[in-house]
Write a protein that holds these residues in place. Structure first.
Motif, PDB file in Angstrom:
ATOM      1  N   LEU A   1      -7.384  76.914  56.476  1.00 19.17           N
ATOM      2  CA  LEU A   1      -7.661  75.830  57.411  1.00 19.17           C
ATOM      3  C   LEU A   1      -8.830  76.178  58.338  1.00 19.17           C
ATOM      4  N   LEU A   2      -8.858  77.419  58.789  1.00 15.86           N
ATOM      5  CA  LEU A   2      -9.916  77.867  59.699  1.00 15.86           C
ATOM      6  C   LEU A   2     -11.280  77.810  59.017  1.00 15.86           C
ATOM      7  N   PHE A   3     -11.356  78.355  57.804  1.00 17.08           N
ATOM      8  CA  PHE A   3     -12.644  78.437  57.116  1.00 17.08           C
ATOM      9  C   PHE A   3     -13.128  77.069  56.628  1.00 17.08           C
ATOM     10  N   GLU A   4     -12.161  76.176  56.336  1.00 22.57           N
ATOM     11  CA  GLU A   4     -12.550  74.827  55.942  1.00 22.57           C
ATOM     12  C   GLU A   4     -13.185  74.089  57.121  1.00 22.57           C
ATOM     13  N   ARG A   5     -12.619  74.315  58.299  1.00 20.10           N
ATOM     14  CA  ARG A   5     -13.102  73.621  59.496  1.00 20.10           C
ATOM     15  C   ARG A   5     -14.335  74.307  60.096  1.00 20.10           C
ATOM     16  N   TYR A   6     -14.397  75.633  59.970  1.00 18.36           N
ATOM     17  CA  TYR A   6     -15.503  76.410  60.537  1.00 18.36           C
ATOM     18  C   TYR A   6     -16.106  77.320  59.463  1.00 18.36           C
ATOM     19  N   PRO A   7     -16.949  76.789  58.590  1.00 22.24           N
ATOM     20  CA  PRO A   7     -17.533  77.594  57.509  1.00 22.24           C
ATOM     21  C   PRO A   7     -18.361  78.779  58.022  1.00 22.24           C
ATOM     22  N   ASP A   8     -18.916  78.659  59.225  1.00 25.03           N
ATOM     23  CA  ASP A   8     -19.657  79.787  59.796  1.00 25.03           C
ATOM     24  C   ASP A   8     -18.748  80.996  60.008  1.00 25.03           C
ATOM     25  N   LEU A   9     -17.507  80.744  60.400  1.00 26.32           N
ATOM     26  CA  LEU A   9     -16.559  81.841  60.592  1.00 26.32           C
ATOM     27  C   LEU A   9     -16.235  82.527  59.272  1.00 26.32           C
ATOM     28  N   LYS A  10     -16.185  81.748  58.205  1.00 24.67           N
ATOM     29  CA  LYS A  10     -15.952  82.332  56.879  1.00 24.67           C
ATOM     30  C   LYS A  10     -17.107  83.248  56.503  1.00 24.67           C
TER      31      LYS A  10
ATOM     32  N   ALA B   1     -18.208  90.948  66.494  1.00 23.33           N
ATOM     33  CA  ALA B   1     -19.142  89.822  66.345  1.00 23.33           C
ATOM     34  C   ALA B   1     -18.404  88.598  65.800  1.00 23.33           C
ATOM     35  N   VAL B   2     -17.498  88.827  64.853  1.00 24.90           N
ATOM     36  CA  VAL B   2     -16.696  87.722  64.307  1.00 24.90           C
ATOM     37  C   VAL B   2     -15.811  87.126  65.404  1.00 24.90           C
ATOM     38  N   GLN B   3     -15.174  88.007  66.175  1.00 21.24           N
ATOM     39  CA  GLN B   3     -14.291  87.538  67.242  1.00 21.24           C
ATOM     40  C   GLN B   3     -15.066  86.767  68.310  1.00 21.24           C
ATOM     41  N   GLN B   4     -16.283  87.194  68.576  1.00 23.83           N
ATOM     42  CA  GLN B   4     -17.100  86.481  69.554  1.00 23.83           C
ATOM     43  C   GLN B   4     -17.356  85.047  69.104  1.00 23.83           C
ATOM     44  N   MET B   5     -17.626  84.874  67.808  1.00 20.55           N
ATOM     45  CA  MET B   5     -17.843  83.523  67.283  1.00 20.55           C
ATOM     46  C   MET B   5     -16.562  82.701  67.353  1.00 20.55           C
ATOM     47  N   ARG B   6     -15.425  83.327  67.032  1.00 24.47           N
ATOM     48  CA  ARG B   6     -14.140  82.620  67.106  1.00 24.47           C
ATOM     49  C   ARG B   6     -13.871  82.163  68.537  1.00 24.47           C
ATOM     50  N   ILE B   7     -14.123  83.028  69.499  1.00 17.82           N
ATOM     51  CA  ILE B   7     -13.874  82.699  70.908  1.00 17.82           C
ATOM     52  C   ILE B   7     -14.773  81.547  71.364  1.00 17.82           C
ATOM     53  N   GLN B   8     -16.030  81.553  70.911  1.00 21.10           N
ATOM     54  CA  GLN B   8     -16.935  80.452  71.263  1.00 21.10           C
ATOM     55  C   GLN B   8     -16.405  79.122  70.744  1.00 21.10           C
ATOM     56  N   TYR B   9     -15.917  79.107  69.500  1.00 26.89           N
ATOM     57  CA  TYR B   9     -15.339  77.888  68.940  1.00 26.89           C
ATOM     58  C   TYR B   9     -14.068  77.495  69.696  1.00 26.89           C
ATOM     59  N   ARG B  10     -13.311  78.485  70.152  1.00 25.57           N
ATOM     60  CA  ARG B  10     -12.074  78.193  70.892  1.00 25.57           C
ATOM     61  C   ARG B  10     -12.386  77.515  72.225  1.00 25.57           C
ATOM     62  N   TRP B  11     -13.423  77.992  72.923  1.00 28.10           N
ATOM     63  CA  TRP B  11     -13.813  77.351  74.175  1.00 28.10           C
ATOM     64  C   TRP B  11     -14.287  75.918  73.930  1.00 28.10           C
ATOM     65  N   GLN B  12     -14.979  75.725  72.821  1.00 31.15           N
ATOM     66  CA  GLN B  12     -15.409  74.364  72.471  1.00 31.15           C
ATOM     67  C   GLN B  12     -14.202  73.468  72.237  1.00 31.15           C
ATOM     68  N   ALA B  13     -13.179  74.019  71.553  1.00 30.70           N
ATOM     69  CA  ALA B  13     -11.957  73.248  71.290  1.00 30.70           C
ATOM     70  C   ALA B  13     -11.221  72.925  72.595  1.00 30.70           C
ATOM     71  N   LEU B  14     -11.209  73.885  73.529  1.00 29.57           N
ATOM     72  CA  LEU B  14     -10.574  73.653  74.825  1.00 29.57           C
ATOM     73  C   LEU B  14     -11.302  72.556  75.600  1.00 29.57           C
ATOM     74  N   ASP B  15     -12.638  72.591  75.575  1.00 37.21           N
ATOM     75  CA  ASP B  15     -13.421  71.555  76.251  1.00 37.21           C
ATOM     76  C   ASP B  15     -13.152  70.187  75.642  1.00 37.21           C
ATOM     77  N   ALA B  16     -13.101  70.153  74.302  1.00 39.26           N
ATOM     78  CA  ALA B  16     -12.862  68.883  73.618  1.00 39.26           C
ATOM     79  C   ALA B  16     -11.482  68.333  73.957  1.00 39.26           C
ATOM     80  N   GLU B  17     -10.486  69.220  74.042  1.00 41.50           N
ATOM     81  CA  GLU B  17      -9.131  68.789  74.382  1.00 41.50           C
ATOM     82  C   GLU B  17      -9.070  68.259  75.816  1.00 41.50           C
ATOM     83  N   ASN B  18      -9.739  68.946  76.733  1.00 37.57           N
ATOM     84  CA  ASN B  18      -9.751  68.495  78.137  1.00 37.57           C
ATOM     85  C   ASN B  18     -10.419  67.130  78.273  1.00 37.57           C
TER      86      ASN B  18
END
Length: 306
Positions: free
Chosen positions: A197-206, A128-145
């Motif tokens: 750095l991860l938890f500061e940027r994504y408190p939900d992941l923490k 479940a944690v990894q699923q949330m991380r992956i969702q944020y990663r796709w968002q980061a990829l979209d933002a970069e594109n």
């Protein structure tokens, strides 16, 4: 050499279970009071249901039964070939949360206490944690594109944001995979920095990471069913308050299997022996660079572990 051993040096040609080896194998003499029920893949994704005796600790005498497939009706039919009087002597059987496994255990070993493997429960929370991380990663990829496309339109050079440890946001999320699997006490210095750095940027992941770790803590530090029930109830409330869809699914799965999950606290039994046996099968398979002859592979397996 393998062919010569199979045809001339081994007893494979006179093996008493060869006729039905591809479908099922039974070793009634290995039946014991404490069993593990699991599934594994032998070759090309084909699944087999394996029943093992915990007392053998993954060694000689471990295999009680191997049945092709995971269909409950098929496995039940094979296991009922074991004497009913012997099956009724089984006291405890560990298994995962799959409905077919529970049905097999209920129909074949009616006197046995079913214990849901704690590691399967913990794995759900970790996923479940990894699923949330992956969702944020796709968002980061979209933002970069989007940023790259915008830079091209305005004829500017694109410069990604670099974090304090040198990662980009996309890299931070990709490289945090193993960080989120490990306990905080086991993090290396670089992983501690990445987690901060991860938890500061994504408190939900923490919050999600803390939920998964607290579930593990319950299993590791609870000694009675009653105390375990109370702590799991509090964990459910924390999940409800967090409002994470993935964790709500985990909580519902636990709720639907709470009786067999709580049985863990009686003897702290797990399916670790079955998982260890699966690992041995995979290692054995890799030595042969795959399974070309399923019957012969099963023969060799039983020579070592049955």
């Amino acid at each position: 050499m393998t062919r010569q051993y199979r045809t001339e040096l081994s007893t494979f040609s006179t093996w008493d279970q060869r006729a039905h080896a591809k479908d099922w194998l039974l070793y009634p003499q290995n039946l014991g009071p404490h069993l593990s029920l699991d599934e594994t893949s032998l070759s090309q994704g084909e699944l087999y249901t394996i029943l093992t005796n915990k007392a053998a600790k993954g060694g000689k005498g471990a295999i009680v039964a191997i049945v092709a497939g995971t269909k409950a009706e098929t496995v039940i039919e094979v296991l009922r070939k074991l004497a009913e009087s012997q099956r009724k002597k089984v006291q405890e059987i560990t298994l995962d949360m799959a409905g077919n496994m529970a049905l097999i255990a209920k129909k074949c070993f009616p006197q046995a206490t079913q214990v849901t493997d704690r590691f399967h429960v913990q794995q759900l929370a970790l996923e479940a944690v990894q699923q949330m991380r992956i969702q944020y990663r796709w968002q980061a990829l979209d933002a970069e594109n989007e940023a790259l496309e915008q830079a091209k339109l305005t004829e500017r050079a694109y410069e990604p944001e670099l974090l304090a440890n040198g990662d980009t946001v996309k890299q931070l999320l990709a490289r945090s995979r193993y960080v989120l699997y490990k306990r905080a006490t086991d993090w290396t210095i670089s992983q501690q920095e990445r987690a901060a750095l991860l938890f500061e940027r994504y408190p939900d992941l923490k919050t999600a990471y803390e939920l998964s770790q607290s579930l593990s803590h319950i299993f590791e530090n609870t000694t009675t069913k009653l105390y375990g029930l109370g702590r799991l109830a509090k964990w459910h409330e924390r999940v409800r308050q967090a409002g994470f869809k993935a964790f709500n699914t985990v909580a519902r799965s636990i709720q639907n299997h709470y009786e067999t999950i709580l049985n863990y606290f009686d003897n702290r039994s797990t399916n670790a022996s079955a998982e260890s046996f699966n690992a041995k099968i995979k290692a054995f398979r890799s030595q042969f660079r795959g399974v070309r002859n399923v019957e012969f592979f099963l023969y060799l397996l039983t020579q070592l572990y049955a």
